[in-house]
Design a protein around this motif. Structure first.
Motif, mmCIF file in Angstrom:
data_model
loop_
_atom_site.group_PDB
_atom_site.id
_atom_site.type_symbol
_atom_site.label_atom_id
_atom_site.label_comp_id
_atom_site.label_asym_id
_atom_site.label_seq_id
_atom_site.Cartn_x
_atom_site.Cartn_y
_atom_site.Cartn_z
ATOM 1 N N LEU A 170 -7.860 -9.090 11.503
ATOM 2 C CA LEU A 170 -7.684 -8.669 12.895
ATOM 3 C C LEU A 170 -9.002 -8.737 13.666
ATOM 4 O O LEU A 170 -9.017 -9.021 14.860
ATOM 5 N N ALA A 171 -10.104 -8.508 12.981
ATOM 6 C CA ALA A 171 -11.421 -8.591 13.623
ATOM 7 C C ALA A 171 -11.786 -10.032 13.955
ATOM 8 O O ALA A 171 -12.643 -10.274 14.807
ATOM 9 N N ASN A 211 -6.708 3.324 19.912
ATOM 10 C CA ASN A 211 -6.967 3.295 21.349
ATOM 11 C C ASN A 211 -7.210 1.887 21.884
ATOM 12 O O ASN A 211 -6.888 1.601 23.025
ATOM 13 N N ARG A 212 -7.840 1.044 21.058
ATOM 14 C CA ARG A 212 -8.162 -0.324 21.489
ATOM 15 C C ARG A 212 -7.847 -1.302 20.355
ATOM 16 O O ARG A 212 -8.735 -1.751 19.640
ATOM 17 N N PRO A 213 -6.586 -1.644 20.175
ATOM 18 C CA PRO A 213 -6.196 -2.496 19.042
ATOM 19 C C PRO A 213 -6.797 -3.894 19.080
ATOM 20 O O PRO A 213 -6.807 -4.584 18.068
ATOM 21 N N ASP A 214 -7.330 -4.305 20.219
ATOM 22 C CA ASP A 214 -7.943 -5.631 20.328
ATOM 23 C C ASP A 214 -9.459 -5.597 20.126
ATOM 24 O O ASP A 214 -10.123 -6.619 20.265
ATOM 25 N N TYR A 215 -10.016 -4.448 19.763
ATOM 26 C CA TYR A 215 -11.462 -4.284 19.605
ATOM 27 C C TYR A 215 -11.853 -4.686 18.182
ATOM 28 O O TYR A 215 -11.619 -3.950 17.217
ATOM 29 N N ALA A 216 -12.448 -5.864 18.063
ATOM 30 C CA ALA A 216 -12.771 -6.448 16.761
ATOM 31 C C ALA A 216 -13.681 -5.551 15.922
ATOM 32 O O ALA A 216 -13.464 -5.389 14.714
ATOM 33 N N GLN A 217 -14.695 -4.979 16.532
ATOM 34 C CA GLN A 217 -15.644 -4.162 15.777
ATOM 35 C C GLN A 217 -14.957 -2.957 15.139
ATOM 36 O O GLN A 217 -15.294 -2.559 14.029
ATOM 37 N N ALA A 218 -13.971 -2.406 15.817
ATOM 38 C CA ALA A 218 -13.232 -1.269 15.242
ATOM 39 C C ALA A 218 -12.466 -1.701 13.994
ATOM 40 O O ALA A 218 -12.458 -0.989 12.986
ATOM 41 N N HIS A 219 -11.845 -2.872 14.045
ATOM 42 C CA HIS A 219 -11.129 -3.374 12.868
ATOM 43 C C HIS A 219 -12.100 -3.665 11.727
ATOM 44 O O HIS A 219 -11.804 -3.376 10.566
ATOM 45 N N PHE A 220 -13.253 -4.214 12.069
ATOM 46 C CA PHE A 220 -14.256 -4.483 11.041
ATOM 47 C C PHE A 220 -14.717 -3.177 10.391
ATOM 48 O O PHE A 220 -14.782 -3.072 9.161
ATOM 49 N N ASN A 221 -15.007 -2.181 11.203
ATOM 50 C CA ASN A 221 -15.444 -0.889 10.663
ATOM 51 C C ASN A 221 -14.363 -0.238 9.809
ATOM 52 O O ASN A 221 -14.657 0.339 8.750
ATOM 53 N N LEU A 222 -13.117 -0.340 10.247
ATOM 54 C CA LEU A 222 -12.019 0.216 9.453
ATOM 55 C C LEU A 222 -11.899 -0.553 8.134
ATOM 56 O O LEU A 222 -11.681 0.047 7.078
ATOM 57 N N GLY A 223 -12.080 -1.858 8.183
ATOM 58 C CA GLY A 223 -12.057 -2.655 6.959
ATOM 59 C C GLY A 223 -13.143 -2.235 5.991
ATOM 60 O O GLY A 223 -12.916 -2.127 4.777
ATOM 61 N N ARG A 224 -14.330 -1.981 6.501
ATOM 62 C CA ARG A 224 -15.421 -1.509 5.640
ATOM 63 C C ARG A 224 -15.080 -0.159 5.018
ATOM 64 O O ARG A 224 -15.383 0.091 3.847
#
Length: 98
Positions: free
Chosen positions: A33-34, A3-16
């Motif tokens: 990406l984060a 939904n928000r590919p530019d949302y850094a925190q989402a990429h960080f959480n997915l990375g975790r």
């Protein structure tokens, strides 16, 4: 992320999540990406990315990433994060020692 590919925190959480699933290479892609824009969270993102490098056996990349994370944490006066990173640096050095 979808939904928000530019949302850094989402990429960080997915990375975790990728790290928890023992997929460090995928995690590194998400952490990168984060890191699109430097913020006060960047030192944490970098330190976490360093642990993914360590899991992959990429010790040099892990050490370089931790050093960058440490400098940024100092810049943001994040003493608790500096201490955590110092601990990670010491563990990494011990692991690399003959």
């Amino acid at each position: 992320v979808a939904n928000r590919p530019d949302y850094a925190q989402a990429h960080f959480n997915l990375g975790r999540t990728m790290m928890q699933r023992d997929r460090p290479a995928d995690a590194i892609r998400e952490f990168r990406l984060a890191l699109g824009e430097e913020t006060f969270r960047t030192p944490t993102y970098l330190a976490t990315m360093a642990s993914a490098y360590t899991r992959l056996g990429q010790i040099s990349e892990a050490a370089d990433t931790l050093e960058l994370a440490r400098r940024m944490a100092q810049q943001y006066e994040q003493d608790d994060i500096v201490e955590m990173i110092d601990s990670d640096i010491n563990r990494l050095a011990a692991r690399s020692a003959p």
